[in-house]
Design a protein around this motif. Sequence first.
Motif, PDB file in Angstrom:
ATOM      1  N   LYS A 179      13.217   7.940  -3.836  1.00  0.00           N
ATOM      2  CA  LYS A 179      14.488   8.648  -3.853  1.00  0.00           C
ATOM      3  C   LYS A 179      14.853   9.206  -2.484  1.00  0.00           C
ATOM      4  CE  LYS A 179      14.065  10.082  -8.705  1.00  0.00           C
ATOM      5  NZ  LYS A 179      13.825  11.230  -9.623  1.00  0.00           N
ATOM      6  N   ASP A 180      13.847   9.470  -1.659  1.00  0.00           N
ATOM      7  CA  ASP A 180      14.081  10.135  -0.376  1.00  0.00           C
ATOM      8  C   ASP A 180      13.831   9.230   0.828  1.00  0.00           C
ATOM      9  OD1 ASP A 180      14.503  13.096   0.662  1.00  0.00           O
ATOM     10  OD2 ASP A 180      12.977  12.182   1.941  1.00  0.00           O
ATOM     11  N   LYS A 181      12.808   8.352   0.705  1.00  0.00           N
ATOM     12  CA  LYS A 181      12.443   7.376   1.746  1.00  0.00           C
ATOM     13  C   LYS A 181      12.106   8.015   3.093  1.00  0.00           C
ATOM     14  CE  LYS A 181      12.618   3.308   1.598  1.00  0.00           C
ATOM     15  NZ  LYS A 181      11.595   2.268   1.369  1.00  0.00           N
ATOM     16  N   THR A 182      11.534   9.226   3.054  1.00  0.00           N
ATOM     17  CA  THR A 182      10.998   9.818   4.274  1.00  0.00           C
ATOM     18  C   THR A 182       9.821   8.984   4.753  1.00  0.00           C
ATOM     19  OG1 THR A 182      11.679  12.046   3.629  1.00  0.00           O
ATOM     20  CG2 THR A 182       9.882  11.890   5.213  1.00  0.00           C
ATOM     21  N   THR A 183       9.641   8.871   6.045  1.00  0.00           N
ATOM     22  CA  THR A 183       8.486   8.185   6.609  1.00  0.00           C
ATOM     23  C   THR A 183       7.222   8.939   6.214  1.00  0.00           C
ATOM     24  OG1 THR A 183       9.862   7.556   8.481  1.00  0.00           O
ATOM     25  CG2 THR A 183       7.467   7.304   8.743  1.00  0.00           C
ATOM     26  N   VAL A 184       6.215   8.219   5.713  1.00  0.00           N
ATOM     27  CA  VAL A 184       4.983   8.848   5.224  1.00  0.00           C
ATOM     28  C   VAL A 184       3.760   8.190   5.856  1.00  0.00           C
ATOM     29  CG1 VAL A 184       3.502   9.238   3.202  1.00  0.00           C
ATOM     30  CG2 VAL A 184       5.974   9.546   3.008  1.00  0.00           C
ATOM     31  N   ILE A 185       2.795   9.022   6.261  1.00  0.00           N
ATOM     32  CA  ILE A 185       1.457   8.548   6.608  1.00  0.00           C
ATOM     33  C   ILE A 185       0.497   9.287   5.691  1.00  0.00           C
ATOM     34  CG2 ILE A 185      -0.309   8.274   8.386  1.00  0.00           C
ATOM     35  CD1 ILE A 185       1.871   8.504  10.484  1.00  0.00           C
ATOM     36  N   MET A 186      -0.254   8.537   4.886  1.00  0.00           N
ATOM     37  CA  MET A 186      -1.133   9.133   3.889  1.00  0.00           C
ATOM     38  C   MET A 186      -2.575   8.685   4.093  1.00  0.00           C
ATOM     39  SD  MET A 186      -1.165   8.711  -0.273  1.00  0.00           S
ATOM     40  CE  MET A 186      -1.917   7.086  -0.130  1.00  0.00           C
ATOM     41  N   VAL A 187      -3.484   9.645   4.080  1.00  0.00           N
ATOM     42  CA  VAL A 187      -4.916   9.363   4.159  1.00  0.00           C
ATOM     43  C   VAL A 187      -5.458   9.103   2.757  1.00  0.00           C
ATOM     44  CG1 VAL A 187      -7.156  10.496   4.498  1.00  0.00           C
ATOM     45  CG2 VAL A 187      -5.430  10.593   6.295  1.00  0.00           C
ATOM     46  N   THR A 188      -6.264   8.043   2.601  1.00  0.00           N
ATOM     47  CA  THR A 188      -6.932   7.769   1.341  1.00  0.00           C
ATOM     48  C   THR A 188      -8.216   6.977   1.602  1.00  0.00           C
ATOM     49  OG1 THR A 188      -6.688   6.810  -0.886  1.00  0.00           O
ATOM     50  CG2 THR A 188      -5.652   5.611   0.926  1.00  0.00           C
ATOM     51  N   HIS A 189      -9.172   7.099   0.692  1.00  0.00           N
ATOM     52  CA  HIS A 189     -10.342   6.218   0.746  1.00  0.00           C
ATOM     53  C   HIS A 189     -10.341   5.288  -0.468  1.00  0.00           C
ATOM     54  CE1 HIS A 189     -11.841   9.686  -1.654  1.00  0.00           C
ATOM     55  NE2 HIS A 189     -12.412   8.733  -2.348  1.00  0.00           N
ATOM     56  N   ASP A 190      -9.235   5.295  -1.229  1.00  0.00           N
ATOM     57  CA  ASP A 190      -9.117   4.524  -2.467  1.00  0.00           C
ATOM     58  C   ASP A 190      -8.291   3.268  -2.211  1.00  0.00           C
ATOM     59  OD1 ASP A 190      -7.579   3.805  -5.054  1.00  0.00           O
ATOM     60  OD2 ASP A 190      -9.183   5.097  -5.786  1.00  0.00           O
ATOM     61  N   VAL A 191      -8.905   2.105  -2.359  1.00  0.00           N
ATOM     62  CA  VAL A 191      -8.229   0.833  -2.067  1.00  0.00           C
ATOM     63  C   VAL A 191      -7.020   0.637  -2.977  1.00  0.00           C
ATOM     64  CG1 VAL A 191      -8.463  -1.677  -2.097  1.00  0.00           C
ATOM     65  CG2 VAL A 191     -10.301  -0.276  -1.143  1.00  0.00           C
ATOM     66  N   ASP A 192      -7.183   0.908  -4.272  1.00  0.00           N
ATOM     67  CA  ASP A 192      -6.079   0.729  -5.212  1.00  0.00           C
ATOM     68  C   ASP A 192      -4.897   1.618  -4.832  1.00  0.00           C
ATOM     69  OD1 ASP A 192      -5.127  -0.293  -8.004  1.00  0.00           O
ATOM     70  OD2 ASP A 192      -4.825   1.877  -8.073  1.00  0.00           O
ATOM     71  N   GLU A 193      -5.171   2.843  -4.469  1.00  0.00           N
ATOM     72  CA  GLU A 193      -4.106   3.770  -4.084  1.00  0.00           C
ATOM     73  C   GLU A 193      -3.363   3.273  -2.847  1.00  0.00           C
ATOM     74  OE1 GLU A 193      -4.252   8.164  -4.724  1.00  0.00           O
ATOM     75  OE2 GLU A 193      -4.860   8.104  -2.614  1.00  0.00           O
ATOM     76  N   ALA A 194      -4.111   2.753  -1.873  1.00  0.00           N
ATOM     77  CA  ALA A 194      -3.503   2.236  -0.652  1.00  0.00           C
ATOM     78  C   ALA A 194      -2.565   1.070  -0.960  1.00  0.00           C
ATOM     79  CB  ALA A 194      -4.588   1.807   0.328  1.00  0.00           C
ATOM     80  N   VAL A 195      -3.001   0.153  -1.835  1.00  0.00           N
ATOM     81  CA  VAL A 195      -2.184  -1.007  -2.180  1.00  0.00           C
ATOM     82  C   VAL A 195      -0.975  -0.584  -3.006  1.00  0.00           C
ATOM     83  CG1 VAL A 195      -2.133  -3.206  -3.429  1.00  0.00           C
ATOM     84  CG2 VAL A 195      -4.121  -2.604  -2.050  1.00  0.00           C
ATOM     85  N   TYR A 196      -1.168   0.365  -3.927  1.00  0.00           N
ATOM     86  CA  TYR A 196      -0.065   0.773  -4.804  1.00  0.00           C
ATOM     87  C   TYR A 196       1.048   1.478  -4.030  1.00  0.00           C
ATOM     88  CZ  TYR A 196       2.584   2.382  -8.765  1.00  0.00           C
ATOM     89  OH  TYR A 196       3.617   2.601  -9.657  1.00  0.00           O
ATOM     90  N   LEU A 197       0.681   2.331  -3.074  1.00  0.00           N
ATOM     91  CA  LEU A 197       1.674   3.163  -2.409  1.00  0.00           C
ATOM     92  C   LEU A 197       2.120   2.633  -1.043  1.00  0.00           C
ATOM     93  CD1 LEU A 197       0.242   6.708  -3.240  1.00  0.00           C
ATOM     94  CD2 LEU A 197       2.347   5.695  -4.133  1.00  0.00           C
ATOM     95  N   GLY A 198       1.267   1.907  -0.343  1.00  0.00           N
ATOM     96  CA  GLY A 198       1.556   1.590   1.047  1.00  0.00           C
ATOM     97  C   GLY A 198       2.466   0.398   1.274  1.00  0.00           C
ATOM     98  N   ASP A 199       3.377   0.549   2.254  1.00  0.00           N
ATOM     99  CA  ASP A 199       4.060  -0.616   2.812  1.00  0.00           C
ATOM    100  C   ASP A 199       3.136  -1.319   3.792  1.00  0.00           C
ATOM    101  OD1 ASP A 199       6.599  -0.184   1.570  1.00  0.00           O
ATOM    102  OD2 ASP A 199       7.008   1.386   3.038  1.00  0.00           O
ATOM    103  N   ARG A 200       2.259  -0.526   4.418  1.00  0.00           N
ATOM    104  CA  ARG A 200       1.221  -1.023   5.321  1.00  0.00           C
ATOM    105  C   ARG A 200      -0.060  -0.256   5.026  1.00  0.00           C
ATOM    106  NH1 ARG A 200       3.285   0.716  10.937  1.00  0.00           N
ATOM    107  NH2 ARG A 200       1.253  -0.038  11.681  1.00  0.00           N
ATOM    108  N   VAL A 201      -1.176  -0.943   5.228  1.00  0.00           N
ATOM    109  CA  VAL A 201      -2.476  -0.284   5.110  1.00  0.00           C
ATOM    110  C   VAL A 201      -3.216  -0.477   6.428  1.00  0.00           C
ATOM    111  CG1 VAL A 201      -4.666  -0.136   3.872  1.00  0.00           C
ATOM    112  CG2 VAL A 201      -2.563  -0.696   2.620  1.00  0.00           C
ATOM    113  N   ILE A 202      -3.491   0.626   7.106  1.00  0.00           N
ATOM    114  CA  ILE A 202      -4.263   0.595   8.349  1.00  0.00           C
ATOM    115  C   ILE A 202      -5.707   0.930   7.987  1.00  0.00           C
ATOM    116  CG2 ILE A 202      -4.630   1.689  10.593  1.00  0.00           C
ATOM    117  CD1 ILE A 202      -1.610   2.129  10.754  1.00  0.00           C
TER     118      ILE A 202
END
Length: 264
Positions: A182-205
């Motif tokens: 709804k907002d599309k603010t630029t986000v950088i999120m830390v995670t150690h969960d592979v599923d979470e990274a794939v579900y939420l990320g446009d990119r995974v570093i």
Amino acid sequence: MELRVENLSKVFVIGTVAYTVLKELTFSVHEGQFVALLGPSGCGKTTLLTIIAGFQAASGGRVLVNGRQVTRPGPDRGFVFQNYALFPWMTVRDNILFPMKQRRVPAPERERRLKELLAMAQLEGKERLYPHQLSGGMKQRTAFVRALAGRPEVLLMDEPLGAVDHQMRQTLQEELEALWLKDKTTVIMVTHDVDEAVYLGDRVIVMSAREGRIIEDTPISLPRPRDRKSKRYGKYKEHLAGILKNDVVRDPDLLRQESRLSLA
């Protein structure tokens, strides 16, 4: 908006010994992207995020937001902590208003923005509640929209769902994605969960266990909302899990280093 990390390094010195936590990281994040920083615990993900936030200084290199070097915290960067960090003595309403008051936003604009954010987060009717009266999902949504209240150019999230169980985590991921869309603010999120990274990320570093190097920057080309049961989704998870598995095996020296840092 563009955020750029250039040759960023971080070294902690304990006694006479220097420990490299991050080594010469370089990457850019463009406006509207959701970037997940993925890696094992202790690889420097949170250190990187706090340097971007301006909470601590880098040992080398720099962070730029729209060409301006980051030297301290600022309203252009919002931050969501793992434990949400809501003010317990404030209601939902006052928590969300707080960053706008700090920025001296005029009262009529504050109220308009508050109404907009409460509707976005489905918190209408809950604005008089205190954090201890909220469910985990309500706390997460409150923390997210509070961080958006000041209209930051980039939102930094440090494992915001790390403290909940697996089933609740997936539900909150879906709520978080819906809010972000709804907002599309630029986000950088830390995670150690592979599923979470794939579900939420446009990119995974993907960051390495040793020295926090970038070992892969993977775009996730899946439509939203994402189908966890699709074959392509599963292939992304397998690919990223394989990268982590094949990363340099941590040796005893590295484990001792992390132990010392945790006590520092």
